[in-house]
Design a protein around this motif. Structure first.
Motif, PDB file in Angstrom:
ATOM      1  N   UNK A 114      64.711  60.640  49.168  1.00  0.00           N
ATOM      2  CA  UNK A 114      65.245  60.220  50.323  1.00  0.00           C
ATOM      3  C   UNK A 114      64.022  59.634  51.169  1.00  0.00           C
ATOM      4  N   UNK A 115      63.025  60.204  51.219  1.00  0.00           N
ATOM      5  CA  UNK A 115      61.619  59.685  52.097  1.00  0.00           C
ATOM      6  C   UNK A 115      61.382  58.376  51.283  1.00  0.00           C
ATOM      7  N   UNK A 116      61.094  58.486  49.763  1.00  0.00           N
ATOM      8  CA  UNK A 116      60.512  57.244  49.081  1.00  0.00           C
ATOM      9  C   UNK A 116      61.768  55.955  49.422  1.00  0.00           C
ATOM     10  N   UNK A 117      63.006  56.629  49.332  1.00  0.00           N
ATOM     11  CA  UNK A 117      63.778  55.472  49.655  1.00  0.00           C
ATOM     12  C   UNK A 117      63.687  54.712  50.958  1.00  0.00           C
ATOM     13  N   UNK A 118      63.362  55.560  52.115  1.00  0.00           N
ATOM     14  CA  UNK A 118      63.216  55.324  53.332  1.00  0.00           C
ATOM     15  C   UNK A 118      62.099  54.414  53.520  1.00  0.00           C
ATOM     16  N   UNK A 119      61.162  54.428  52.595  1.00  0.00           N
ATOM     17  CA  UNK A 119      59.731  53.924  52.975  1.00  0.00           C
ATOM     18  C   UNK A 119      59.913  52.386  52.385  1.00  0.00           C
ATOM     19  N   UNK A 120      60.491  52.235  51.422  1.00  0.00           N
ATOM     20  CA  UNK A 120      60.716  50.881  50.636  1.00  0.00           C
ATOM     21  C   UNK A 120      61.413  49.995  51.468  1.00  0.00           C
ATOM     22  N   UNK A 121      61.246  48.621  51.240  1.00  0.00           N
ATOM     23  CA  UNK A 121      61.891  47.749  51.711  1.00  0.00           C
ATOM     24  C   UNK A 121      63.260  47.183  51.004  1.00  0.00           C
ATOM     25  N   UNK A 122      63.388  47.216  49.662  1.00  0.00           N
ATOM     26  CA  UNK A 122      64.570  46.927  48.843  1.00  0.00           C
ATOM     27  C   UNK A 122      65.116  47.892  47.933  1.00  0.00           C
ATOM     28  N   UNK A 123      64.654  49.457  48.268  1.00  0.00           N
ATOM     29  CA  UNK A 123      64.778  50.408  47.369  1.00  0.00           C
ATOM     30  C   UNK A 123      65.418  51.667  48.243  1.00  0.00           C
ATOM     31  N   UNK A 124      66.413  51.289  49.051  1.00  0.00           N
ATOM     32  CA  UNK A 124      67.316  52.195  49.791  1.00  0.00           C
ATOM     33  C   UNK A 124      68.256  53.300  48.885  1.00  0.00           C
ATOM     34  N   UNK A 125      68.438  52.590  47.641  1.00  0.00           N
ATOM     35  CA  UNK A 125      69.654  53.152  46.890  1.00  0.00           C
ATOM     36  C   UNK A 125      68.775  54.208  45.935  1.00  0.00           C
ATOM     37  N   UNK A 126      67.635  54.408  46.068  1.00  0.00           N
ATOM     38  CA  UNK A 126      66.623  55.383  45.452  1.00  0.00           C
ATOM     39  C   UNK A 126      67.223  56.737  45.801  1.00  0.00           C
ATOM     40  N   UNK A 127      67.484  56.770  47.051  1.00  0.00           N
ATOM     41  CA  UNK A 127      68.043  58.066  47.816  1.00  0.00           C
ATOM     42  C   UNK A 127      69.259  58.770  46.896  1.00  0.00           C
ATOM     43  N   UNK A 128      69.983  57.730  46.190  1.00  0.00           N
ATOM     44  CA  UNK A 128      71.296  58.171  45.493  1.00  0.00           C
ATOM     45  C   UNK A 128      71.070  58.372  44.077  1.00  0.00           C
ATOM     46  N   UNK A 177      51.698  54.183  51.196  1.00  0.00           N
ATOM     47  CA  UNK A 177      52.388  55.512  51.965  1.00  0.00           C
ATOM     48  C   UNK A 177      53.287  56.385  50.972  1.00  0.00           C
ATOM     49  N   UNK A 178      53.686  55.553  49.964  1.00  0.00           N
ATOM     50  CA  UNK A 178      54.469  56.460  48.818  1.00  0.00           C
ATOM     51  C   UNK A 178      53.425  57.041  48.116  1.00  0.00           C
ATOM     52  N   UNK A 179      52.180  56.481  47.502  1.00  0.00           N
ATOM     53  CA  UNK A 179      51.240  57.120  47.014  1.00  0.00           C
ATOM     54  C   UNK A 179      50.961  58.481  47.766  1.00  0.00           C
ATOM     55  N   UNK A 180      50.606  58.243  49.172  1.00  0.00           N
ATOM     56  CA  UNK A 180      50.169  59.439  49.892  1.00  0.00           C
ATOM     57  C   UNK A 180      51.129  60.533  49.680  1.00  0.00           C
ATOM     58  N   UNK A 181      52.274  60.161  50.017  1.00  0.00           N
ATOM     59  CA  UNK A 181      53.487  61.290  49.967  1.00  0.00           C
ATOM     60  C   UNK A 181      53.658  61.866  48.396  1.00  0.00           C
ATOM     61  N   UNK A 182      53.065  61.194  47.630  1.00  0.00           N
ATOM     62  CA  UNK A 182      53.285  61.546  45.965  1.00  0.00           C
ATOM     63  C   UNK A 182      51.814  62.597  45.750  1.00  0.00           C
TER      64      UNK A 182
END
Length: 170
Positions: A58-72, A123-128
């Motif tokens: 969910x965090x990664x999905x929220x960070x992206x601009x066109x990847x909100x579906x990653x959360x699912x 930002x994603x790299x930082x979270x991971x």
């Protein structure tokens, strides 16, 4: 038609997934296929990972601009390249396609979400907790498709050529 061509021709971008999880066997096989991708000078300038934690997806999905579906998605594979390697982008794209093709062979749907040159990559790299010398190249959300859309593709006569480009006259 051979098996490879069948798998490649059946692949579609999938953005809606069922709740069915992806087995550890498929995850390991997918990472292994990424690892075996060709690279310039065999440098293998990458880190290949997978996210299965629902909160992190969910965090990664929220960070992206066109990847909100990653959360699912059941999982999201991550490809990062060592910025010091001259051809890290090409090498990591080869790994990405190997992984996408592997997953398609198991009936798992994917959609390539861009990472390279995207503002959210760092930002994603930082979270991971990815080391600073690596750049996010791609995210591959994966899961069993809820639905599959078949996009229209250009006909071969508009894009194929032999030896030199010579457009067909209308």
């Amino acid at each position: 038609m051979n098996l490879g061509a069948t798998i490649i021709k059946s692949r579609r971008s999938v953005r809606t997934f069922t709740d069915k999880p992806i087995s550890e066997e498929i995850i390991k096989e997918t990472l292994e296929c990424g690892r075996l991708a060709p690279t310039a000078m065999n440098l293998q300038p990458w880190l290949l990972g997978v996210i299965t934690d629902r909160d992190l997806l969910k965090k990664v999905a929220d960070i992206t601009d066109h990847g909100k579906f990653i959360a699912d998605a059941a999982a999201c594979f991550v490809v990062c390249g060592d910025k010091k390697a001259k051809y890290y982008l090409e090498d990591c794209c080869a790994a990405t396609m190997n992984m996408i093709t592997c997953l398609q062979g198991f009936g798992v749907g994917t959609c390539w979400v861009a990472g390279d040159k995207k503002e959210y990559g760092a930002d994603i790299c930082k979270h991971l907790e990815i080391p600073g010398e690596y750049s996010l190249v791609s995210l591959i959300p994966a899961g069993y498709p809820k639905e599959v859309e078949v996009p229209k593709k250009k006909p071969g006569k508009e894009i194929f050529f032999t030896n030199r480009w010579k457009p067909e006259e209308s």
